[in-house]
Design a protein around this motif. Structure first.
Motif, mmCIF file in Angstrom:
data_model
loop_
_atom_site.group_PDB
_atom_site.id
_atom_site.type_symbol
_atom_site.label_atom_id
_atom_site.label_comp_id
_atom_site.label_asym_id
_atom_site.label_seq_id
_atom_site.Cartn_x
_atom_site.Cartn_y
_atom_site.Cartn_z
ATOM 1 N N LEU A 120 0.855 -1.366 0.001
ATOM 2 C CA LEU A 120 -0.128 0.086 0.075
ATOM 3 C C LEU A 120 1.033 1.310 -0.123
ATOM 4 O O LEU A 120 1.677 1.374 0.615
ATOM 5 C CB LEU A 120 -0.855 0.191 1.109
ATOM 6 C CG LEU A 120 -2.076 0.849 1.358
ATOM 7 C CD1 LEU A 120 -3.163 0.344 0.117
ATOM 8 C CD2 LEU A 120 -2.797 0.848 2.611
ATOM 9 N N SER A 122 0.745 5.918 -0.765
ATOM 10 C CA SER A 122 -0.373 7.002 -0.848
ATOM 11 C C SER A 122 0.579 8.216 -1.390
ATOM 12 O O SER A 122 1.649 8.251 -1.305
ATOM 13 C CB SER A 122 -1.243 7.194 0.298
ATOM 14 O OG SER A 122 -0.190 7.983 1.195
ATOM 15 N N VAL A 145 -13.052 2.133 1.662
ATOM 16 C CA VAL A 145 -11.592 2.627 1.350
ATOM 17 C C VAL A 145 -11.485 2.886 -0.175
ATOM 18 O O VAL A 145 -11.555 1.627 -0.510
ATOM 19 C CB VAL A 145 -10.563 1.986 2.134
ATOM 20 C CG1 VAL A 145 -9.220 2.916 1.859
ATOM 21 C CG2 VAL A 145 -10.807 1.862 3.538
ATOM 22 N N VAL A 147 -9.723 2.924 -3.377
ATOM 23 C CA VAL A 147 -8.179 2.464 -4.005
ATOM 24 C C VAL A 147 -8.051 2.657 -5.362
ATOM 25 O O VAL A 147 -9.165 2.306 -6.141
ATOM 26 C CB VAL A 147 -7.961 1.179 -3.205
ATOM 27 C CG1 VAL A 147 -7.860 1.025 -1.726
ATOM 28 C CG2 VAL A 147 -8.882 -0.043 -4.018
ATOM 29 N N ILE A 195 -13.358 -2.165 0.448
ATOM 30 C CA ILE A 195 -12.671 -1.176 -0.292
ATOM 31 C C ILE A 195 -13.250 -1.179 -1.525
ATOM 32 O O ILE A 195 -13.971 -2.333 -1.954
ATOM 33 C CB ILE A 195 -11.208 -1.511 -0.529
ATOM 34 C CG1 ILE A 195 -10.945 -2.822 -1.475
ATOM 35 C CG2 ILE A 195 -10.291 -1.386 0.298
ATOM 36 C CD1 ILE A 195 -9.563 -3.308 -1.867
ATOM 37 N N ALA A 209 -4.129 4.366 -1.746
ATOM 38 C CA ALA A 209 -5.085 4.550 -0.904
ATOM 39 C C ALA A 209 -5.045 5.763 -0.459
ATOM 40 O O ALA A 209 -3.844 6.635 -0.595
ATOM 41 C CB ALA A 209 -4.816 3.352 0.291
#
Lengths: 398, 213
Positions: A120, A122, A145, A147, A195, A209
């Motif tokens: 993950l 961001s 969430v 993504v 998600i 994310a």
């Protein structure tokens, strides 16, 4: 009656030449403008997601990297060096998760059972240009969430996992419509989140994310490792491919080039059509001069009539108006014919060709082109009006 | 309408001697309505007089005033307005539209001023003996017929002064008398006057004043 007096024996080669020239020039001008608009409105999915001129850079992995003598991490000095480049307008290192990540199907969503181990990351929200009805912002009390998954994920599912597991292949739309389960885990614990996939990206190879989610989960489950970024998002000014190539050499970088290639092709096509458009503008200007000459010729031929009309009490305004009305009619027909030709070429030739070649363009509005046509019409009328008025006034003073 | 000449002399006539009664190089004033005859032999400047007073020639010294206003100061639009409402003319070279019919030549003028009805125009044509020529192209009419069209055209507007430059030069005496009677009637209707230039002949009409060149 005035029209009959002033426009007798007016058809001549000058008129035919100017009319044909105007139709060709104006049609070409409108068509090139419309095509430039169409090409400019074309955005790759990457541009739609991250905005134009965004590039993900990472350092090349070399033999020295493998043996631990060379790092692919960006040091704070490296980041500062990037910020100092004139052609780079924004720099954002990827933030990485300090915990493990898995994506699974969510029972009841019609997705076959699978598990995908990922990583993950961001980037700041300002790099995310999500226009769909999904809010990229995340907070604790949200149901899911959002993504962005790497496109490779879809490829792996469809051309690897699905075949080997004997499950049906999944389209991007199907996956984006379904909810999935995200499992985050570390030595400190394990959490499950729902998600939704907002988009698939060629540019990134990790699960992207919202920054808030990553920070919150890092704080909760992070192992305490300090992770220097090894991928950086940069935003460049327009047409800075040359500088980017130099930077790649200088800092030994790898760049996801597909987005740059799309931008390059767009610029190239726009330049080619632009040259065509400039030629069209020249033709329009030449035919405009042709029309000014034509109206001058008509006036010269009718100079006796104009002088006599002024002598028996006809006003300059009424004579000029007769000329301008007639020319407006001619220009009006030319403008309408040009718009029709432009639309015919666009819809029946260009669009058909694009469809046959599998190129999808988001069509831009035709109204700006129509405004250009009206603007050209106005330019024709005003330039002819000024010339006619001046000439009639001079004849009146003779 | 008041016309005033102050020491006016057209430049092409500067070399020639001028009589002390001549309109050139002298001061005089004309107050209309009245009927004026300008009688002079060829080359004395009759057409120059008409064209100068009508604002077509500006090659003169001295000053000409119409209703107190120096005509050298008039703009083109002021001239056009004057020619539409107060000042009418029969040019020596007629200045008709040869590609238009006689009727079109007349209605072109009448459309501008809406001064007469179609019946009245037809009546004038009939009176001058060219009623059946109305649909013939002007360019194909004889000079005498064209002259009569030009005379009728000059009457299709309101005027305070009608300038006529040898308007009967191609007409026989009978037609001249009819035309002159029509002109006099229309002039009286308009409560206006006229200046008629001729080449020696008085055309047997009673005039209020005679000018010489």
């Amino acid at each position: 009656m005035l029209k009959k007096i002033l426009f007798r024996n007016n058809t001549n080669f000058q008129f035919i030449f100017a009319t044909i020239g105007s139709i060709i020039g104006l049609s070409a001008l409108l068509l090139s403008f419309q095509l430039i608009m169409d090409v400019q409105s074309f955005h790759s999915s990457e541009e739609e997601l991250f905005g134009p001129n965004t590039v993900v850079i990472q350092k090349k992995v070399t033999k020295l990297t493998t043996v631990g003598m060379n790092s692919t991490e960006f040091t704070p000095e490296d980041i500062q060096a990037l910020r100092d480049k004139d052609f780079i307008t924004d720099v954002a290192p990827f933030k990485s998760a300090d915990f493990g990540v898995q994506i699974r199907e969510l029972p009841g969503e019609g997705i076959p059972s699978f598990v995908f181990d990922g990583f993950l990351q961001s980037v700041p929200n300002r790099f995310m240009d999500i226009e769909k009805d999904i809010d990229w912002n995340w907070s604790e009390n949200k149901d899911f969430v959002p993504v962005v998954l790497p496109k490779d994920f879809l490829m792996m599912i469809n051309y690897g996992f699905a075949q080997s597991a004997g499950i049906p292949q999944l389209s991007a739309e199907m996956l984006m419509a379904a909810r999935l389960k995200l499992v985050v885990h570390s030595s400190k614990g394990r959490e499950e989140h729902v998600i939704r996939i907002v988009s698939f990206s060629n540019k990134i190879s990790s699960i992207l994310a919202p920054e808030a989610f990553l920070e919150a989960t890092n704080a909760k489950l992070g192992e305490g490792n300090i992770i220097n970024p090894n991928r950086v998002f940069i935003k460049t000014i327009d047409d800075s491919y040359g500088e980017l190539e130099d930077l790649m050499e200088e800092m030994n970088l790898d760049i996801a080039k597909s987005a740059i290639d799309v931008a390059k092709v767009k610029t190239f096509i726009a330049v080619v059509i632009g040259i065509f458009g400039i030629a069209a503008i020249l033709i329009v200007l030449l035919s405009l001069m042709g029309f000014v000459q034509y109206s001058q010729l008509v006036i010269n031929k009718a100079s006796y009539e104009i002088k006599t009309l002024l002598r028996i009490g006809y006003s300059i305004k009424s004579i000029v108006k007769t000329f301008v009305n007639q020319l407006s009619l001619i220009f009006g027909i030319i403008t309408i014919i040009s718009i029709v030709i432009m639309l015919c070429v666009k819809f029946f030739i260009v669009n058909t060709w694009l469809d046959e070649n599998g190129i999808q363009l988001v069509e831009s509005s035709i109204f700006p082109a129509i405004f250009i046509a009206l603007g050209t019409f106005g330019l024709f009328i005003i330039s002819n009006f000024l010339n006619i008025k001046r000439t009639v006034l001079n004849l009146g003073k003779e | 309408m008041q016309i005033e000449f102050k020491h006016v002399l057209p430049r092409p006539l500067e070399e020639y001697p001028h009589d002390e009664k001549s309109v050139w190089k002298n001061d005089f004033q004309l107050d209309f309505p009245k009927k004026v005859l300008l009688n002079a032999s060829s080359g004395k400047g009759k057409s120059t007089f008409v064209n100068t007073l009508y604002g077509l020639r500006k090659d003169y010294s001295g000053d000409i005033f119409i209703d107190g206003k120096n005509i050298a100061q008039l703009s083109l639009n002021e001239w056009i307005s004057l020619r539409k409402d107060k000042l009418s003319v029969v040019f020596q070279d007629l200045q008709l539209f040869p590609k238009l019919t006689a009727w079109e030549n007349l209605t072109l003028k009448n459309d501008l001023c809406q001064h007469k009805t179609d019946d009245e125009i037809q009546e004038m044509l009939n009176l001058l003996g060219i009623g059946e020529k109305r649909d013939q192209l002007c360019g194909t009419l004889s000079l005498g017929q064209q002259q009569r069209i030009a005379i009728i055209r000059s009457l299709l507007q309101p005027f305070e002064l009608l300038l006529m430059d040898e308007p009967f030069s191609h007409l026989d005496e009978g037609n001249t008398a009819i035309a002159l009677k029509l002109i006099a009637q229309e002039t009286d209707k308009n409560k206006g006057g006229f200046i008629l230039t001729t080449l020696g002949s008085h055309h047997d009409f009673v005039y209020d004043q005679e000018l010489t060149l």
